[in-house]
Design an enzyme around this catalytic site. Sequence first.
Site, mmCIF file in Angstrom:
data_model
loop_
_atom_site.group_PDB
_atom_site.id
_atom_site.type_symbol
_atom_site.label_atom_id
_atom_site.label_comp_id
_atom_site.label_asym_id
_atom_site.label_seq_id
_atom_site.Cartn_x
_atom_site.Cartn_y
_atom_site.Cartn_z
ATOM 1 N N SER A 246 0.859 -1.194 0.000
ATOM 2 C CA SER A 246 0.000 0.000 0.000
ATOM 3 C C SER A 246 0.886 1.231 0.000
ATOM 4 O O SER A 246 2.050 1.168 0.439
ATOM 5 C CB SER A 246 -0.864 0.006 1.261
ATOM 6 O OG SER A 246 -1.507 1.249 1.421
ATOM 7 N N TYR B 184 -1.510 0.094 10.599
ATOM 8 C CA TYR B 184 -1.683 -0.309 9.193
ATOM 9 C C TYR B 184 -0.432 0.083 8.398
ATOM 10 O O TYR B 184 0.094 -0.716 7.611
ATOM 11 C CB TYR B 184 -2.942 0.335 8.595
ATOM 12 C CG TYR B 184 -3.208 -0.105 7.164
ATOM 13 C CD1 TYR B 184 -3.428 -1.456 6.870
ATOM 14 C CD2 TYR B 184 -3.221 0.817 6.120
ATOM 15 C CE1 TYR B 184 -3.661 -1.861 5.549
ATOM 16 C CE2 TYR B 184 -3.461 0.412 4.808
ATOM 17 C CZ TYR B 184 -3.678 -0.935 4.533
ATOM 18 O OH TYR B 184 -3.896 -1.341 3.233
HETATM 19 N N1 LIG Z 1 -8.661 -0.565 -1.234
HETATM 20 C C1 LIG Z 1 -7.608 0.177 -0.966
HETATM 21 O O1 LIG Z 1 -7.690 1.423 -0.952
HETATM 22 C C2 LIG Z 1 -6.273 -0.477 -0.731
HETATM 23 C C3 LIG Z 1 -5.128 0.288 -0.936
HETATM 24 C C4 LIG Z 1 -3.878 -0.286 -0.721
HETATM 25 C C5 LIG Z 1 -3.778 -1.595 -0.331
HETATM 26 N N2 LIG Z 1 -4.906 -2.333 -0.122
HETATM 27 C C6 LIG Z 1 -4.710 -3.733 0.285
HETATM 28 O O2 LIG Z 1 -5.251 -4.559 -0.725
HETATM 29 C C7 LIG Z 1 -5.582 -5.836 -0.166
HETATM 30 C C8 LIG Z 1 -6.986 -6.193 -0.589
HETATM 31 O O3 LIG Z 1 -7.898 -5.247 -0.072
HETATM 32 P P1 LIG Z 1 -9.185 -4.746 -0.859
HETATM 33 O O4 LIG Z 1 -9.042 -3.302 -1.085
HETATM 34 O O5 LIG Z 1 -9.488 -5.625 -1.984
HETATM 35 O O6 LIG Z 1 -10.272 -4.879 0.334
HETATM 36 P P2 LIG Z 1 -11.454 -5.912 0.571
HETATM 37 O O7 LIG Z 1 -12.465 -5.802 -0.517
HETATM 38 O O8 LIG Z 1 -11.903 -5.681 1.976
HETATM 39 O O9 LIG Z 1 -10.753 -7.347 0.465
HETATM 40 C C9 LIG Z 1 -9.931 -7.853 1.480
HETATM 41 C C10 LIG Z 1 -9.784 -9.358 1.277
HETATM 42 O O10 LIG Z 1 -8.880 -9.877 2.249
HETATM 43 C C11 LIG Z 1 -9.478 -10.990 2.879
HETATM 44 N N3 LIG Z 1 -8.986 -11.145 4.229
HETATM 45 C C12 LIG Z 1 -8.911 -10.215 5.210
HETATM 46 N N4 LIG Z 1 -8.411 -10.764 6.335
HETATM 47 C C13 LIG Z 1 -8.179 -12.082 6.061
HETATM 48 C C14 LIG Z 1 -7.694 -13.183 6.808
HETATM 49 N N5 LIG Z 1 -7.342 -13.058 8.095
HETATM 50 N N6 LIG Z 1 -7.571 -14.370 6.198
HETATM 51 C C15 LIG Z 1 -7.930 -14.523 4.909
HETATM 52 N N7 LIG Z 1 -8.415 -13.525 4.146
HETATM 53 C C16 LIG Z 1 -8.543 -12.316 4.727
HETATM 54 C C17 LIG Z 1 -10.972 -10.725 2.810
HETATM 55 O O11 LIG Z 1 -11.683 -11.975 2.827
HETATM 56 P P3 LIG Z 1 -12.548 -12.555 4.021
HETATM 57 O O12 LIG Z 1 -13.062 -11.397 4.819
HETATM 58 O O13 LIG Z 1 -13.639 -13.320 3.303
HETATM 59 O O14 LIG Z 1 -11.617 -13.443 4.745
HETATM 60 C C18 LIG Z 1 -11.093 -10.090 1.430
HETATM 61 O O15 LIG Z 1 -11.191 -11.084 0.444
HETATM 62 C C19 LIG Z 1 -5.391 -5.692 1.340
HETATM 63 O O16 LIG Z 1 -4.130 -6.248 1.693
HETATM 64 C C20 LIG Z 1 -5.389 -4.185 1.558
HETATM 65 O O17 LIG Z 1 -4.669 -3.814 2.709
HETATM 66 C C21 LIG Z 1 -6.149 -1.818 -0.324
#
Ligand SMILES: NC(=O)c1ccc[n+]([C@@H]2O[C@H](COP(=O)([O-])OP(=O)(O)OC[C@H]3O[C@@H](n4cnc5c(N)ncnc54)[C@H](OP(=O)(O)O)[C@@H]3O)[C@@H](O)[C@H]2O)c1
Length: 262
Positions: A147, A160
């Site tokens: 991120s 975070y």
């Molecule tokens: N959206 C943003 O602005 C952004 C920016 C930079 C980085 N990121 C990173 O991108 C990644 C994906 O996030 P996203 O934006 O796609 O958000 P999201 O829609 O909330 O997806 C997060 C995913 O991670 C899974 N997850 C969370 N905790 C978990 C655990 N303990 N074990 C297994 N799976 C887990 C969730 O699945 P379940 O809840 O079904 O387990 C879900 O599939 C994350 O690492 C996040 O930090 C996001």
Amino acid sequence: MKSPLKNKWILITGASSGFGAAAAIAFGAEGAKLLLGARRIDRLKKVAAQSKKSGAEEVHFHELDVSKTAGVEKFIYWARKKIGGRNLYVLINNAGGAHGLDTIAEGKDADWEAMIQSNLLGVLRVTRAALPLIPRDTGASIINIGSVAGHAAYEGAAVYCAAKAGELQITRALRLELLGTGIRVGTVDPGLAETEFSLVRFKGNAVGAKKVYEGMNPLTAEDIAEILVWVASRLPHVNIDELIVKPVDQAAIGKVYRRKTK
Ligand SMILES: NC(=O)c1ccc[n+]([C@@H]2O[C@H](COP(=O)([O-])OP(=O)(O)OC[C@H]3O[C@@H](n4cnc5c(N)ncnc54)[C@H](OP(=O)(O)O)[C@@H]3O)[C@@H](O)[C@H]2O)c1
């Protein structure tokens, strides 16, 4: 032209929503074979069906909680049985997210622990368990999702930011450790993207979560999925080390251009 990802096994953690779900569909469209993990099985089932529809050669899903070593090992044992040995071409360590926006003074142990468990220890656990499945000298990749928070600190996000900064250093160390194996190691580090990320961070408060993107054009999950496919399909001698991807409306963390809304 045939995609270099056609018939290749791709494992995606956190595939039940956001980047992981979009990546499953995008890798599916390349004709890849998918192994999907997350805690919400009902959502994985839907993503699996969508990925199959987009063109995936095979799709399998299994419960995965990256915060538990035993659960990760069980998941990788299942994955090994599906792919039959050292056949994992791409590992995407995507599971993670932010919990709460408290300052350190107000911070909650449960939130801190969840963030360190998923974004940091989860990447380590899954990588350690999956490494014996990744072939050498074939252009296989480990792609971690970091991120912009791993590159700059901001208020209310100390843990975070620390977790994602840790992910960045883990990625760098792993690249050094795997030198000579031909296994590629990189990190894709997005800025503001509209997924379920904010909903999780705001603990289900949809109004607060929506406000994060008010008046600006955020990245979409599909934007990141397309980039992940691109990273994994470079020629085998090319390693995309670190990629920061932000929406044009975000010049820096906290420096976001917002159009006036009526
Ligand atoms: N959206 C943003 O602005 C952004 C920016 C930079 C980085 N990121 C990173 O991108 C990644 C994906 O996030 P996203 O934006 O796609 O958000 P999201 O829609 O909330 O997806 C997060 C995913 O991670 C899974 N997850 C969370 N905790 C978990 C655990 N303990 N074990 C297994 N799976 C887990 C969730 O699945 P379940 O809840 O079904 O387990 C879900 O599939 C994350 O690492 C996040 O930090 C996001």
